[in-house]
Design a protein around this motif. Structure first.
Motif, PDB file in Angstrom:
ATOM      1  N   GLU A 283      -6.420  -9.168   3.909  1.00  0.00           N
ATOM      2  CA  GLU A 283      -5.412  -8.524   4.753  1.00  0.00           C
ATOM      3  C   GLU A 283      -5.762  -7.063   4.996  1.00  0.00           C
ATOM      4  OE1 GLU A 283      -0.516  -8.116   4.970  1.00  0.00           O
ATOM      5  OE2 GLU A 283      -1.500  -8.647   3.082  1.00  0.00           O
ATOM      6  N   PHE A 284      -6.259  -6.393   3.966  1.00  0.00           N
ATOM      7  CA  PHE A 284      -6.610  -4.979   4.079  1.00  0.00           C
ATOM      8  C   PHE A 284      -7.757  -4.774   5.066  1.00  0.00           C
ATOM      9  CE2 PHE A 284      -9.262  -1.408   2.513  1.00  0.00           C
ATOM     10  CZ  PHE A 284      -8.353  -0.370   2.682  1.00  0.00           C
TER      11      PHE A 284
ATOM     12  N   LEU B  52       0.858  -1.183   0.000  1.00  0.00           N
ATOM     13  CA  LEU B  52       0.000   0.000   0.000  1.00  0.00           C
ATOM     14  C   LEU B  52       0.894   1.234   0.000  1.00  0.00           C
ATOM     15  CD1 LEU B  52      -2.971   1.030   0.181  1.00  0.00           C
ATOM     16  CD2 LEU B  52      -2.601   1.224   2.648  1.00  0.00           C
ATOM     17  N   SER B  53       1.082   1.814  -1.172  1.00  0.00           N
ATOM     18  CA  SER B  53       1.975   2.966  -1.288  1.00  0.00           C
ATOM     19  C   SER B  53       1.392   4.173  -0.575  1.00  0.00           C
ATOM     20  CB  SER B  53       2.201   3.303  -2.764  1.00  0.00           C
ATOM     21  OG  SER B  53       1.001   3.798  -3.347  1.00  0.00           O
TER      22      SER B  53
ATOM     23  N   SER C  22      -2.843  -2.915  -6.672  1.00  0.00           N
ATOM     24  CA  SER C  22      -2.929  -4.241  -7.297  1.00  0.00           C
ATOM     25  C   SER C  22      -2.315  -5.343  -6.440  1.00  0.00           C
ATOM     26  CB  SER C  22      -2.252  -4.217  -8.674  1.00  0.00           C
ATOM     27  OG  SER C  22      -0.882  -3.869  -8.541  1.00  0.00           O
ATOM     28  N   GLN C  23      -1.407  -4.977  -5.529  1.00  0.00           N
ATOM     29  CA  GLN C  23      -0.745  -5.976  -4.689  1.00  0.00           C
ATOM     30  C   GLN C  23      -1.407  -6.133  -3.317  1.00  0.00           C
ATOM     31  OE1 GLN C  23       1.853  -7.830  -5.916  1.00  0.00           O
ATOM     32  NE2 GLN C  23       1.449  -6.747  -7.826  1.00  0.00           N
ATOM     33  N   VAL C  24      -2.475  -5.368  -3.059  1.00  0.00           N
ATOM     34  CA  VAL C  24      -3.108  -5.385  -1.738  1.00  0.00           C
ATOM     35  C   VAL C  24      -4.222  -6.435  -1.707  1.00  0.00           C
ATOM     36  CG1 VAL C  24      -4.384  -4.035  -0.029  1.00  0.00           C
ATOM     37  CG2 VAL C  24      -2.578  -2.949  -1.383  1.00  0.00           C
TER      38      VAL C  24
ATOM     39  N   ASN D  14      -8.125  -8.809  -4.867  1.00  0.00           N
ATOM     40  CA  ASN D  14      -7.230  -7.692  -4.585  1.00  0.00           C
ATOM     41  C   ASN D  14      -8.033  -6.398  -4.567  1.00  0.00           C
ATOM     42  OD1 ASN D  14      -5.130  -9.460  -4.573  1.00  0.00           O
ATOM     43  ND2 ASN D  14      -4.292  -8.851  -6.543  1.00  0.00           N
ATOM     44  N   LEU D  15      -7.546  -5.431  -3.824  1.00  0.00           N
ATOM     45  CA  LEU D  15      -8.181  -4.117  -3.791  1.00  0.00           C
ATOM     46  C   LEU D  15      -7.943  -3.423  -5.127  1.00  0.00           C
ATOM     47  CD1 LEU D  15      -9.656  -2.012  -2.027  1.00  0.00           C
ATOM     48  CD2 LEU D  15      -7.415  -1.190  -1.292  1.00  0.00           C
TER      49      LEU D  15
END
Length: 372
Positions: free
Chosen positions: A357-358, A239-240, A351-353, A336-337
């Motif tokens: 988990e989020f 999450l940038s 794309s990697q979240v 994915n989010l």
């Protein structure tokens, strides 16, 4: 109205424990809450923003030093017949860099065809960056008297190759009023790329939003601090900082505090494009067709509401569109989010979240801070 905060100083460092970070954060929220209960005027909101800036963000004199360092690097390149302009973007560029976070993102804009953005060949970009690396290493003592380490980053999970420069810099005395005090030397990480101009335009927009809506700036600072100190490393990497700010924007759009990004772009009298995507936006508030809510929700309640909001959405069948300011249906469910960049519409910033988990982290934060 000046904020009535206790005078005892408390400051975090990167090595502090999770318990101390939580105590620090809770004290900030409690101080905000106490002052918001005393008054809810716009002046009080601006005072809260000023407090958060002073307490949590990189001081202006440090930011100025970072800009000076990048400018010296630009001047050096120009003396070596590299006709370019170095542009700072990201947290330092938007004015939202947290204290003790000495990372600066830099885009090298070629003013000739020597380092052309239009040439997207990764091998060619790597060659350009290696040439720059050799040039900087050969002049290390002149550019970075306290030493530096340079490496080319070409990991497949990053969007563009980077030239990463670690260098030690003297930021003067820790206590500016103490002539005999210790000199503060910090390590700076400078990430330089030559193929990602979108970051510069995104940064301009984030900086504009900070002036456009003080509640956005306050929420942006708090959410950035949360992301840095309370996300597990696995999720923090994915999450940038920019994606976290987009989450703040989307939340405030759905509270009718911010308009859809589309309205800023449509109202812009001048068009600018990168790769066919419009990156211009209107800064004249009078031209933005948007009826803001009259509800005066305090910052401490907005912050708590941020986590509640993101535990309730149907992510599998919807994506988050800050361009439209609403959820948009997906054709197929994904795990994915999905949060697309409002300018570069094909870029999913999350794309990697992983959804599970989020959402679990949002719920855990609610419990940790006593929001439920």
């Amino acid at each position: 109205m000046a904020l009535n905060y206790p005078h005892q100083a408390f400051r975090l460092t990167s090595g502090d424990s999770s318990e101390r970070k939580l105590e620090f954060f809770k004290r900030i929220l409690e101080h905000i809450k106490q002052n918001e209960e005393q008054a809810t005027s716009s002046d009080n909101l601006l005072s809260i923003v000023d407090y958060l800036v002073e307490k949590l963000l990189l001081p202006e004199n440090i930011s100025f030093r970072l800009y000076q360092m990048v400018y010296r690097l630009q001047q050096f390149f120009c003396t070596r017949d590299i006709d370019c302009e170095l542009k700072i973007f990201g947290s330092v560029g938007s004015g939202l860099a947290l204290k003790d976070q000495y990372d600066v993102d830099v885009y090298l804009e070629s003013l000739s065809n020597q380092f052309s953005y239009n040439n997207k060949s990764i091998p060619q970009l790597n060659k350009y960056l290696r040439d720059l690396q050799k040039l900087v290493e050969a002049n290390e003592n002149r550019l970075f008297p306290l030493g530096c380490r340079i490496e080319l980053i070409t990991h497949p999970k990053i969007r563009v190759p980077l030239l990463r420069i670690f260098n030690d810099t003297n930021f003067g005395r820790v206590d500016e009023d103490d002539d005999d005090g210790d000199v503060e030397v910090v390590s700076i990480r400078c990430d330089l790329n030559i193929n990602s101009p979108f970051g510069v335009e995104n940064t301009k927009f984030i900086k504009f939003l900070c002036d456009f809506e003080p509640k956005f700036k306050a929420m942006a600072i708090l959410v950035k601090l949360w992301a840095r100190d309370f996300l597990p490393q696995s999720l923090e990497i994915k999450l940038s900082s920019y994606a976290a700010l987009l989450l703040v924007i989307f939340f405030l759009q759905n509270r009718k505090i911010l308009p859809p990004i589309r309205k800023f772009i449509q109202a812009s009298p001048h068009r600018a494009y990168i790769d066919g995507y419009r990156v211009d936006f209107c800064t004249d508030i009078s031209r933005i067709n948007f009826k803001k809510t009259q509800e005066q929700t305090p910052i401490h309640k907005l912050f708590a509401g941020f986590f509640d909001y993101y535990t309730r959405l149907d992510y599998r069948w919807n994506r988050l569109s800050v361009f439209e300011g609403r959820l948009e249906a997906k054709k197929h469910p994904v795990f994915n989010l999905v949060l697309f960049d409002p300018f570069e519409h094909t870029h999913n910033t999350t794309s990697q979240v992983k959804l599970r988990e989020f959402v679990e982290r949002m719920k855990k934060t609610q419990q940790l801070f006593g929001f439920v």
